[in-house]
Design a protein around this motif. Structure first.
Motif, PDB file in Angstrom:
ATOM      1  N   ASP A  72      39.283 -31.818  40.150  1.00 55.37           N
ATOM      2  CA  ASP A  72      39.973 -31.614  41.424  1.00 55.37           C
ATOM      3  C   ASP A  72      38.951 -31.494  42.562  1.00 55.37           C
ATOM      4  OD1 ASP A  72      42.824 -30.689  42.585  1.00 55.37           O
ATOM      5  OD2 ASP A  72      41.205 -29.575  43.572  1.00 55.37           O
ATOM      6  N   TRP A  73      37.878 -30.773  42.313  1.00 53.73           N
ATOM      7  CA  TRP A  73      36.846 -30.611  43.346  1.00 53.73           C
ATOM      8  C   TRP A  73      36.163 -31.949  43.660  1.00 53.73           C
ATOM      9  CZ3 TRP A  73      31.162 -29.588  42.630  1.00 53.73           C
ATOM     10  CH2 TRP A  73      30.547 -29.277  43.851  1.00 53.73           C
ATOM     11  N   VAL A  74      35.890 -32.727  42.606  1.00 51.67           N
ATOM     12  CA  VAL A  74      35.264 -34.036  42.822  1.00 51.67           C
ATOM     13  C   VAL A  74      36.180 -34.918  43.679  1.00 51.67           C
ATOM     14  CG1 VAL A  74      34.530 -36.168  41.654  1.00 51.67           C
ATOM     15  CG2 VAL A  74      33.871 -33.939  40.719  1.00 51.67           C
ATOM     16  N   ARG A  75      37.501 -34.846  43.423  1.00 52.87           N
ATOM     17  CA  ARG A  75      38.460 -35.659  44.177  1.00 52.87           C
ATOM     18  C   ARG A  75      38.638 -35.159  45.602  1.00 52.87           C
ATOM     19  NH1 ARG A  75      41.594 -36.161  39.609  1.00 52.87           N
ATOM     20  NH2 ARG A  75      42.597 -34.188  40.089  1.00 52.87           N
ATOM     21  N   ASN A  76      38.753 -33.854  45.766  1.00 53.84           N
ATOM     22  CA  ASN A  76      39.188 -33.296  47.054  1.00 53.84           C
ATOM     23  C   ASN A  76      38.108 -32.577  47.838  1.00 53.84           C
ATOM     24  OD1 ASN A  76      41.970 -34.123  46.704  1.00 53.84           O
ATOM     25  ND2 ASN A  76      42.037 -32.581  45.082  1.00 53.84           N
ATOM     26  N   GLY A  77      36.945 -32.429  47.274  1.00 54.18           N
ATOM     27  CA  GLY A  77      35.844 -31.788  47.998  1.00 54.18           C
ATOM     28  C   GLY A  77      36.236 -30.415  48.518  1.00 54.18           C
ATOM     29  N   PRO A  78      35.917 -30.132  49.777  1.00 52.63           N
ATOM     30  CA  PRO A  78      36.155 -28.779  50.310  1.00 52.63           C
ATOM     31  C   PRO A  78      37.636 -28.408  50.370  1.00 52.63           C
ATOM     32  CG  PRO A  78      35.244 -30.223  52.002  1.00 52.63           C
ATOM     33  CD  PRO A  78      35.248 -31.020  50.743  1.00 52.63           C
ATOM     34  N   GLU A  79      38.521 -29.408  50.265  1.00 52.60           N
ATOM     35  CA  GLU A  79      39.957 -29.092  50.282  1.00 52.60           C
ATOM     36  C   GLU A  79      40.461 -28.625  48.915  1.00 52.60           C
ATOM     37  OE1 GLU A  79      41.693 -28.938  53.104  1.00 52.60           O
ATOM     38  OE2 GLU A  79      39.729 -29.414  53.964  1.00 52.60           O
ATOM     39  N   SER A  80      39.648 -28.751  47.914  1.00 51.62           N
ATOM     40  CA  SER A  80      40.065 -28.294  46.590  1.00 51.62           C
ATOM     41  C   SER A  80      40.238 -26.781  46.593  1.00 51.62           C
ATOM     42  CB  SER A  80      39.004 -28.681  45.555  1.00 51.62           C
ATOM     43  OG  SER A  80      39.258 -28.009  44.334  1.00 51.62           O
ATOM     44  N   PRO A  81      41.311 -26.291  46.007  1.00 50.68           N
ATOM     45  CA  PRO A  81      41.482 -24.828  45.954  1.00 50.68           C
ATOM     46  C   PRO A  81      40.429 -24.155  45.083  1.00 50.68           C
ATOM     47  CG  PRO A  81      43.148 -25.922  44.618  1.00 50.68           C
ATOM     48  CD  PRO A  81      42.420 -27.003  45.371  1.00 50.68           C
ATOM     49  N   TYR A  82      39.708 -24.940  44.310  1.00 55.29           N
ATOM     50  CA  TYR A  82      38.695 -24.360  43.430  1.00 55.29           C
ATOM     51  C   TYR A  82      37.340 -24.187  44.132  1.00 55.29           C
ATOM     52  CZ  TYR A  82      42.248 -25.693  40.096  1.00 55.29           C
ATOM     53  OH  TYR A  82      43.440 -25.841  39.443  1.00 55.29           O
ATOM     54  N   ALA A  83      37.175 -24.803  45.296  1.00 51.84           N
ATOM     55  CA  ALA A  83      35.951 -24.603  46.092  1.00 51.84           C
ATOM     56  C   ALA A  83      36.169 -23.325  46.901  1.00 51.84           C
ATOM     57  CB  ALA A  83      35.717 -25.802  47.004  1.00 51.84           C
ATOM     58  N   LEU A  84      35.371 -22.334  46.630  1.00 51.32           N
ATOM     59  CA  LEU A  84      35.611 -21.004  47.205  1.00 51.32           C
ATOM     60  C   LEU A  84      34.887 -20.823  48.533  1.00 51.32           C
ATOM     61  CD1 LEU A  84      35.077 -18.945  43.915  1.00 51.32           C
ATOM     62  CD2 LEU A  84      37.251 -19.769  44.858  1.00 51.32           C
ATOM     63  N   ASP A  85      35.418 -19.893  49.324  1.00 53.47           N
ATOM     64  CA  ASP A  85      34.747 -19.532  50.572  1.00 53.47           C
ATOM     65  C   ASP A  85      33.488 -18.718  50.265  1.00 53.47           C
ATOM     66  OD1 ASP A  85      36.528 -20.773  52.293  1.00 53.47           O
ATOM     67  OD2 ASP A  85      37.946 -19.108  52.154  1.00 53.47           O
ATOM     68  N   PRO A  86      32.521 -18.748  51.198  1.00 52.68           N
ATOM     69  CA  PRO A  86      31.237 -18.075  50.933  1.00 52.68           C
ATOM     70  C   PRO A  86      31.375 -16.612  50.507  1.00 52.68           C
ATOM     71  CG  PRO A  86      31.062 -19.419  52.889  1.00 52.68           C
ATOM     72  CD  PRO A  86      32.502 -19.473  52.479  1.00 52.68           C
ATOM     73  N   ASP A  87      32.243 -15.871  51.186  1.00 55.32           N
ATOM     74  CA  ASP A  87      32.363 -14.444  50.842  1.00 55.32           C
ATOM     75  C   ASP A  87      32.819 -14.273  49.390  1.00 55.32           C
ATOM     76  OD1 ASP A  87      31.572 -13.741  53.321  1.00 55.32           O
ATOM     77  OD2 ASP A  87      33.558 -13.202  54.079  1.00 55.32           O
ATOM     78  N   GLU A  88      33.716 -15.157  48.967  1.00 55.42           N
ATOM     79  CA  GLU A  88      34.237 -15.030  47.614  1.00 55.42           C
ATOM     80  C   GLU A  88      33.193 -15.455  46.580  1.00 55.42           C
ATOM     81  OE1 GLU A  88      38.133 -16.627  47.173  1.00 55.42           O
ATOM     82  OE2 GLU A  88      38.354 -15.772  45.164  1.00 55.42           O
ATOM     83  N   VAL A  89      32.418 -16.472  46.918  1.00 61.79           N
ATOM     84  CA  VAL A  89      31.344 -16.902  46.004  1.00 61.79           C
ATOM     85  C   VAL A  89      30.403 -15.731  45.740  1.00 61.79           C
ATOM     86  CG1 VAL A  89      29.303 -18.390  45.779  1.00 61.79           C
ATOM     87  CG2 VAL A  89      31.439 -19.328  46.696  1.00 61.79           C
ATOM     88  N   ILE A  90      30.008 -15.069  46.811  1.00 63.35           N
ATOM     89  CA  ILE A  90      29.059 -13.953  46.669  1.00 63.35           C
ATOM     90  C   ILE A  90      29.715 -12.787  45.936  1.00 63.35           C
ATOM     91  CG2 ILE A  90      27.771 -12.215  47.993  1.00 63.35           C
ATOM     92  CD1 ILE A  90      27.274 -14.575  50.031  1.00 63.35           C
ATOM     93  N   ALA A  91      30.954 -12.487  46.307  1.00 67.37           N
ATOM     94  CA  ALA A  91      31.644 -11.359  45.676  1.00 67.37           C
ATOM     95  C   ALA A  91      31.843 -11.592  44.178  1.00 67.37           C
ATOM     96  CB  ALA A  91      32.986 -11.125  46.353  1.00 67.37           C
ATOM     97  N   ARG A  92      32.038 -12.855  43.782  1.00 65.82           N
ATOM     98  CA  ARG A  92      32.255 -13.147  42.358  1.00 65.82           C
ATOM     99  C   ARG A  92      30.950 -13.228  41.575  1.00 65.82           C
ATOM    100  NH1 ARG A  92      36.966 -17.385  40.920  1.00 65.82           N
ATOM    101  NH2 ARG A  92      38.599 -16.692  42.343  1.00 65.82           N
ATOM    102  N   SER A  93      29.821 -13.329  42.266  1.00 64.83           N
ATOM    103  CA  SER A  93      28.560 -13.354  41.518  1.00 64.83           C
ATOM    104  C   SER A  93      28.278 -11.958  40.980  1.00 64.83           C
ATOM    105  CB  SER A  93      27.408 -13.858  42.398  1.00 64.83           C
ATOM    106  OG  SER A  93      27.031 -12.908  43.372  1.00 64.83           O
ATOM    107  N   ARG A  94      27.421 -11.892  39.994  1.00 71.57           N
ATOM    108  CA  ARG A  94      27.186 -10.611  39.312  1.00 71.57           C
ATOM    109  C   ARG A  94      26.521  -9.601  40.232  1.00 71.57           C
ATOM    110  NH1 ARG A  94      26.962 -10.192  33.650  1.00 71.57           N
ATOM    111  NH2 ARG A  94      25.473  -8.509  33.923  1.00 71.57           N
ATOM    112  N   PRO A  95      26.897  -8.341  40.106  1.00 68.69           N
ATOM    113  CA  PRO A  95      26.110  -7.299  40.789  1.00 68.69           C
ATOM    114  C   PRO A  95      24.712  -7.264  40.183  1.00 68.69           C
ATOM    115  CG  PRO A  95      28.099  -6.391  39.775  1.00 68.69           C
ATOM    116  CD  PRO A  95      27.962  -7.789  39.286  1.00 68.69           C
TER     117      PRO A  95
END
Lengths: 179, 141
Positions: A72-95
């Protein structure tokens, strides 16, 4: 990879777009159903091999879910719901508490010494990395496999793959994908 | 980051950790941390470790030191990918930023519009002059 991204097991992947921006943090990334899930236990297999294959079959693998999201990401790029916003990327990374940062330093020192031919000195640093971050499977598996390619019991380390997987339950070896 | 003596080479520090030594101190992204006077050409590993929140561990036999990553935050402090070179599917080295660099060059196409350009390693990239529909540009924090 551990130090840069917080990867603690393999296979893991993170997504980086053409701009060089991380759009998904590290997560389990099986591209297909791994053969170990369907491998029959050979007749005459050693008890160690039986244990290893049996535990491996209990590991959670979500390859279909992962590949669907990736396509889905390959097809839709930034419009894919699986491409996360920066804050969420960081929040989901390990403490990264101090103990885990120290574990990374111990592991790097162990790796360096091993490569320099001082495997005898490397063990103490690997053991300390394991103690400081017990849920980091790459630290464990790397150290174990340098001593025993099957990652079985050794004199150098208290743990081994089968024993440590049994402690947490094979189904918890990889975290559930949060797509 | 392996250190063979009590002091750290600033260039190596920047290459490995992203922390650059500037007149205002050690800086990374928008953050700067003050360093004691005199800490410029060769930095004391112990001082750096304390100021930047990095663990410093030592092998007592060889005297080697290792400076670990910054503690206290998340594994990803930013969404900007580091400048890595990794093997591609054919085992050839591929620099991660090669495509991003190509995009900023905006090679003109045959009729004046942007055309695909080729990164080192043979990958095709869409130049930055041709944004994709609905492109939400993500920037590091």
């Amino acid at each position: 990879m551990d130090e840069l991204f917080g990867i603690v097991n393999v296979p893991s992947a993170l997504w980086i777009d053409e701009e060089g921006t991380i759009v998904r943090p590290p997560e389990p990334a099986f591209p297909w159903r791994p053969p170990f899930l369907d491998r029959e236990i050979p007749k005459g297999a050693s008890p160690q091999l039986v244990d290893r294959l049996t535990e491996a079959k209990g590991v959670r693998v979500e390859h279909e879910k992962y590949v669907t999201a990736l396509r889905d990401w390959v097809r839709n790029g930034p419009e894919s719901p699986y491409a996360l916003d920066p804050d969420e990327v960081i929040a989901r990374s390990r403490p990264r508490p101090f103990e885990e940062a120290k574990a990374a330093a111990r592991f790097e020192l162990g790796q360096h010494l091993h490569r320099e031919g001082r495997a005898d000195l490397a063990v103490a640093h690997f053991r300390e990395a394991h103690r400081l971050q017990p849920d980091n499977w790459t630290y464990k598996r790397q150290a174990w496999s340098l001593t025993n390619p099957d990652q079985g019991p050794t004199e150098e380390y208290e743990g081994d793959w089968v024993s440590d997987v049994r402690k947490i339950g094979a189904e918890n070896y990889y975290p559930r994908l949060e797509m | 980051m392996i250190i063979e003596g009590p002091r750290v080479d600033p260039a190596e520090l920047e290459r490995r950790t992203g922390w650059a030594i500037k007149p205002e101190g050690a800086c990374k992204d928008e953050r700067c941390v003050l360093l004691p006077p005199g800490e410029d050409e060769r930095l004391q590993a112990r001082v750096l470790a304390e100021r930047l929140g990095m663990p410093l561990v030592r092998d007592d036999v060889t005297g080697l030191l290792c400076l670990g990553p910054e503690a206290g935050g998340r594994a990803l402090a930013s969404t900007e990918a580091p400048d890595l070179t990794l093997p591609d599917l054919e085992g050839m080295p591929f620099r991660l930023r090669a495509c991003a660099a190509e995009r900023s060059c905006s090679t003109p196409g045959p009729r004046g519009e942007g055309a695909a350009s080729t990164c080192p390693g043979g990958r095709n990239c869409t130049p930055s002059s041709t944004p994709r529909a609905g492109d939400r540009r993500r920037r590091p924090r």
